[in-house]
Design a protein around this motif. Structure first.
Motif, PDB file in Angstrom:
ATOM      1  N   HIS A 128      -7.882  12.285   3.339  1.00 27.56           N
ATOM      2  CA  HIS A 128      -7.434  12.295   2.282  1.00 27.56           C
ATOM      3  C   HIS A 128      -7.031  11.185   1.359  1.00 27.56           C
ATOM      4  O   HIS A 128      -6.961  11.044   0.164  1.00 27.56           O
ATOM      5  CB  HIS A 128      -6.328  13.477   2.036  1.00 27.56           C
ATOM      6  CG  HIS A 128      -6.519  14.862   2.606  1.00 27.56           C
ATOM      7  ND1 HIS A 128      -7.095  15.765   1.822  1.00 27.56           N
ATOM      8  CD2 HIS A 128      -6.173  15.262   3.881  1.00 27.56           C
ATOM      9  CE1 HIS A 128      -7.114  16.804   2.423  1.00 27.56           C
ATOM     10  NE2 HIS A 128      -6.770  16.633   3.675  1.00 27.56           N
ATOM     11  N   TYR A 129      -6.623   9.941   2.423  1.00 29.57           N
ATOM     12  CA  TYR A 129      -6.388   8.828   1.783  1.00 29.57           C
ATOM     13  C   TYR A 129      -7.164   7.454   2.302  1.00 29.57           C
ATOM     14  O   TYR A 129      -6.401   6.624   3.190  1.00 29.57           O
ATOM     15  CB  TYR A 129      -4.979   8.397   1.516  1.00 29.57           C
ATOM     16  CG  TYR A 129      -4.079   9.490   0.998  1.00 29.57           C
ATOM     17  CD1 TYR A 129      -3.868   9.175  -0.472  1.00 29.57           C
ATOM     18  CD2 TYR A 129      -3.651  10.849   1.252  1.00 29.57           C
ATOM     19  CE1 TYR A 129      -3.185  10.084  -1.359  1.00 29.57           C
ATOM     20  CE2 TYR A 129      -2.874  11.616   0.622  1.00 29.57           C
ATOM     21  CZ  TYR A 129      -2.610  11.306  -0.671  1.00 29.57           C
ATOM     22  OH  TYR A 129      -1.767  12.035  -1.572  1.00 29.57           O
ATOM     23  N   PRO A 130      -8.559   7.829   2.717  1.00 28.76           N
ATOM     24  CA  PRO A 130      -9.117   6.798   3.348  1.00 28.76           C
ATOM     25  C   PRO A 130      -8.958   5.247   3.023  1.00 28.76           C
ATOM     26  O   PRO A 130      -8.917   4.676   4.152  1.00 28.76           O
ATOM     27  CB  PRO A 130     -10.748   7.217   3.281  1.00 28.76           C
ATOM     28  CG  PRO A 130     -10.665   7.844   1.937  1.00 28.76           C
ATOM     29  CD  PRO A 130      -9.281   8.679   1.772  1.00 28.76           C
ATOM     30  N   GLN A 131      -8.615   4.945   1.991  1.00 29.47           N
ATOM     31  CA  GLN A 131      -8.243   3.653   1.960  1.00 29.47           C
ATOM     32  C   GLN A 131      -7.108   3.296   2.343  1.00 29.47           C
ATOM     33  O   GLN A 131      -6.774   1.749   2.329  1.00 29.47           O
ATOM     34  CB  GLN A 131      -8.187   3.242   0.328  1.00 29.47           C
ATOM     35  CG  GLN A 131      -6.668   3.845  -0.541  1.00 29.47           C
ATOM     36  CD  GLN A 131      -7.033   5.501  -0.791  1.00 29.47           C
ATOM     37  OE1 GLN A 131      -7.920   6.260  -0.377  1.00 29.47           O
ATOM     38  NE2 GLN A 131      -6.344   5.823  -2.181  1.00 29.47           N
ATOM     39  N   PHE A 132      -6.200   3.916   2.870  1.00 31.93           N
ATOM     40  CA  PHE A 132      -4.960   3.641   3.673  1.00 31.93           C
ATOM     41  C   PHE A 132      -4.744   3.920   4.882  1.00 31.93           C
ATOM     42  O   PHE A 132      -3.953   3.689   5.768  1.00 31.93           O
ATOM     43  CB  PHE A 132      -3.636   4.264   2.942  1.00 31.93           C
ATOM     44  CG  PHE A 132      -3.649   3.939   1.386  1.00 31.93           C
ATOM     45  CD1 PHE A 132      -3.095   2.642   1.027  1.00 31.93           C
ATOM     46  CD2 PHE A 132      -3.542   4.852   0.593  1.00 31.93           C
ATOM     47  CE1 PHE A 132      -2.985   2.307  -0.240  1.00 31.93           C
ATOM     48  CE2 PHE A 132      -3.513   4.293  -0.664  1.00 31.93           C
ATOM     49  CZ  PHE A 132      -3.301   3.166  -1.121  1.00 31.93           C
ATOM     50  N   TYR A 133      -5.935   4.426   5.620  1.00 30.57           N
ATOM     51  CA  TYR A 133      -6.202   4.785   6.897  1.00 30.57           C
ATOM     52  C   TYR A 133      -6.294   3.484   7.816  1.00 30.57           C
ATOM     53  O   TYR A 133      -6.649   2.473   7.239  1.00 30.57           O
ATOM     54  CB  TYR A 133      -7.542   5.306   7.323  1.00 30.57           C
ATOM     55  CG  TYR A 133      -7.771   5.508   8.692  1.00 30.57           C
ATOM     56  CD1 TYR A 133      -7.194   6.641   9.294  1.00 30.57           C
ATOM     57  CD2 TYR A 133      -8.699   5.078   9.666  1.00 30.57           C
ATOM     58  CE1 TYR A 133      -7.327   7.046  10.497  1.00 30.57           C
ATOM     59  CE2 TYR A 133      -9.152   5.339  10.810  1.00 30.57           C
ATOM     60  CZ  TYR A 133      -8.308   6.297  11.150  1.00 30.57           C
ATOM     61  OH  TYR A 133      -8.416   6.729  12.717  1.00 30.57           O
ATOM     62  N   GLY A 134      -5.073   3.216   8.633  1.00 32.37           N
ATOM     63  CA  GLY A 134      -5.033   2.142   9.635  1.00 32.37           C
ATOM     64  C   GLY A 134      -3.781   1.295   8.858  1.00 32.37           C
ATOM     65  O   GLY A 134      -3.739   0.240   9.527  1.00 32.37           O
ATOM     66  N   HIS A 135      -3.275   1.737   7.864  1.00 30.10           N
ATOM     67  CA  HIS A 135      -2.391   0.731   7.113  1.00 30.10           C
ATOM     68  C   HIS A 135      -1.397   0.524   8.078  1.00 30.10           C
ATOM     69  O   HIS A 135      -0.685   1.482   8.877  1.00 30.10           O
ATOM     70  CB  HIS A 135      -2.167   1.352   5.816  1.00 30.10           C
ATOM     71  CG  HIS A 135      -0.888   0.824   5.216  1.00 30.10           C
ATOM     72  ND1 HIS A 135      -1.279  -0.302   4.309  1.00 30.10           N
ATOM     73  CD2 HIS A 135       0.269   1.078   4.983  1.00 30.10           C
ATOM     74  CE1 HIS A 135      -0.083  -0.666   3.724  1.00 30.10           C
ATOM     75  NE2 HIS A 135       0.925  -0.008   4.033  1.00 30.10           N
ATOM     76  N   THR A 136      -0.840  -0.481   7.911  1.00 33.49           N
ATOM     77  CA  THR A 136       0.595  -1.013   8.747  1.00 33.49           C
ATOM     78  C   THR A 136       1.585  -1.583   7.600  1.00 33.49           C
ATOM     79  O   THR A 136       1.378  -2.505   6.868  1.00 33.49           O
ATOM     80  CB  THR A 136       0.398  -2.329   9.586  1.00 33.49           C
ATOM     81  OG1 THR A 136      -0.384  -1.725  10.577  1.00 33.49           O
ATOM     82  CG2 THR A 136       1.578  -2.387  10.336  1.00 33.49           C
ATOM     83  N   PRO A 137       2.654  -0.687   7.469  1.00 37.56           N
ATOM     84  CA  PRO A 137       3.603  -1.062   6.320  1.00 37.56           C
ATOM     85  C   PRO A 137       4.139  -2.225   6.616  1.00 37.56           C
ATOM     86  O   PRO A 137       4.278  -2.952   7.518  1.00 37.56           O
ATOM     87  CB  PRO A 137       4.678   0.060   6.493  1.00 37.56           C
ATOM     88  CG  PRO A 137       4.078   1.186   7.095  1.00 37.56           C
ATOM     89  CD  PRO A 137       2.820   0.583   7.981  1.00 37.56           C
ATOM     90  N   GLN A 138       4.364  -3.082   5.503  1.00 40.96           N
ATOM     91  CA  GLN A 138       4.996  -4.462   5.251  1.00 40.96           C
ATOM     92  C   GLN A 138       6.006  -4.494   6.516  1.00 40.96           C
ATOM     93  O   GLN A 138       6.222  -5.763   7.112  1.00 40.96           O
ATOM     94  CB  GLN A 138       5.393  -4.748   4.171  1.00 40.96           C
ATOM     95  CG  GLN A 138       4.404  -5.027   2.877  1.00 40.96           C
ATOM     96  CD  GLN A 138       3.749  -6.464   3.385  1.00 40.96           C
ATOM     97  OE1 GLN A 138       2.544  -6.239   4.193  1.00 40.96           O
ATOM     98  NE2 GLN A 138       4.256  -7.481   3.736  1.00 40.96           N
ATOM     99  N   LEU A 139       6.983  -3.680   6.430  1.00 40.38           N
ATOM    100  CA  LEU A 139       8.098  -3.953   7.329  1.00 40.38           C
ATOM    101  C   LEU A 139       7.780  -4.045   8.782  1.00 40.38           C
ATOM    102  O   LEU A 139       8.429  -4.359   9.612  1.00 40.38           O
ATOM    103  CB  LEU A 139       9.291  -2.508   7.259  1.00 40.38           C
ATOM    104  CG  LEU A 139       9.737  -2.801   5.748  1.00 40.38           C
ATOM    105  CD1 LEU A 139      10.630  -1.383   5.696  1.00 40.38           C
ATOM    106  CD2 LEU A 139      10.685  -3.918   5.440  1.00 40.38           C
ATOM    107  N   LEU A 140       6.665  -3.382   9.187  1.00 36.69           N
ATOM    108  CA  LEU A 140       6.280  -3.237  10.553  1.00 36.69           C
ATOM    109  C   LEU A 140       5.311  -4.392  10.808  1.00 36.69           C
ATOM    110  O   LEU A 140       4.712  -4.750  12.017  1.00 36.69           O
ATOM    111  CB  LEU A 140       5.496  -1.869  10.988  1.00 36.69           C
ATOM    112  CG  LEU A 140       6.356  -0.756  10.696  1.00 36.69           C
ATOM    113  CD1 LEU A 140       5.556   0.507  10.957  1.00 36.69           C
ATOM    114  CD2 LEU A 140       7.632  -0.927  11.678  1.00 36.69           C
ATOM    115  N   LYS A 141       4.643  -5.006   9.798  1.00 37.84           N
ATOM    116  CA  LYS A 141       3.704  -6.143  10.322  1.00 37.84           C
ATOM    117  C   LYS A 141       4.508  -7.443  10.838  1.00 37.84           C
ATOM    118  O   LYS A 141       5.516  -7.739  10.497  1.00 37.84           O
ATOM    119  CB  LYS A 141       3.091  -6.654   8.856  1.00 37.84           C
ATOM    120  CG  LYS A 141       1.932  -5.663   8.574  1.00 37.84           C
ATOM    121  CD  LYS A 141       1.285  -6.260   6.990  1.00 37.84           C
ATOM    122  CE  LYS A 141       0.225  -5.165   6.554  1.00 37.84           C
ATOM    123  NZ  LYS A 141      -0.268  -5.619   5.660  1.00 37.84           N
TER     124      LYS A 141
END
Length: 185
Positions: A171-184
């Motif tokens: 449903h949101y392929p552009q965010f698949y695998g995204h790592t939120p800033q706080l976790l980077k």
């Protein structure tokens, strides 16, 4: 019944909580919550000594209406206490006005604790407010939209919306695998 059969037991307490979301003609949203507590047995009334509160009679019957804009910022708040156990309970409603201007996005529960924690307000009104945010997200469609290259607020908040899960991939392929800033790192 979706749960396994229970052990023999006796019902003692009933709590009903209901939320409803309404889109207003002026572009704002009203989210209403209702809390109703009752016992399955008679018990003495704390507010009216000598009176018996009958089984099924409400101990708590409270209402909230929170008006938010499309960005989920509280514009107004109203409450009512049809039933409460102690004479001083209605005084807790005044403090709710401190929530006007607060955002229901990240930090909502912390805002509630800061403005209404301890004896500043009422445990039951706080409980209604905590989960009122979820009802708001379900009511206001814009809450599920992404903000530019930021993912929608609900992604990464549960197993179903895991950034590495199938639902995000679908449903949101552009965010698949995204790592939120706080976790980077």
């Amino acid at each position: 019944m979706p749960l396994s059969p229970p052990a023999p037991r006796t019902a003692r307490h009933i709590r009903r909580i209901t939320y409803q979301g309404f889109e207003r003609e002026d572009g704002l949203w009203d989210i209403e919550g209702e809390l109703h507590d009752s016992k399955t047995h008679d018990l003495p009334s704390r507010r009216n000594p000598g009176r018996t509160r009958r089984a099924g009679e409400p101990i708590h019957h409270m209402w909230l209406r929170v008006t938010v804009d499309r960005n989920l910022v509280v514009q107004a708040i109203e409450s009512a206490m049809d039933d409460h156990p102690l004479a001083g309970c209605p005084e807790a409603q005044r403090a709710l006005q401190a929530m006007v201007g607060c955002s229901m996005t990240r930090g909502w529960r912390q805002s509630i604790q800061i403005h209404l924690g301890g004896v500043a307000s009422c445990t039951h009104l706080r409980e209604l407010l905590f989960n009122l945010a979820t009802a708001t997200f379900q009511s206001v469609e814009s809450a599920f939209q992404s903000q530019g290259d930021e993912p929608p607020r609900h992604l990464g908040q549960c197993t179903g919306w895991d950034f590495h899960g199938q639902a995000v991939k679908e449903h949101y392929p552009q965010f698949y695998g995204h790592t939120p800033q706080l976790l980077k790192k």
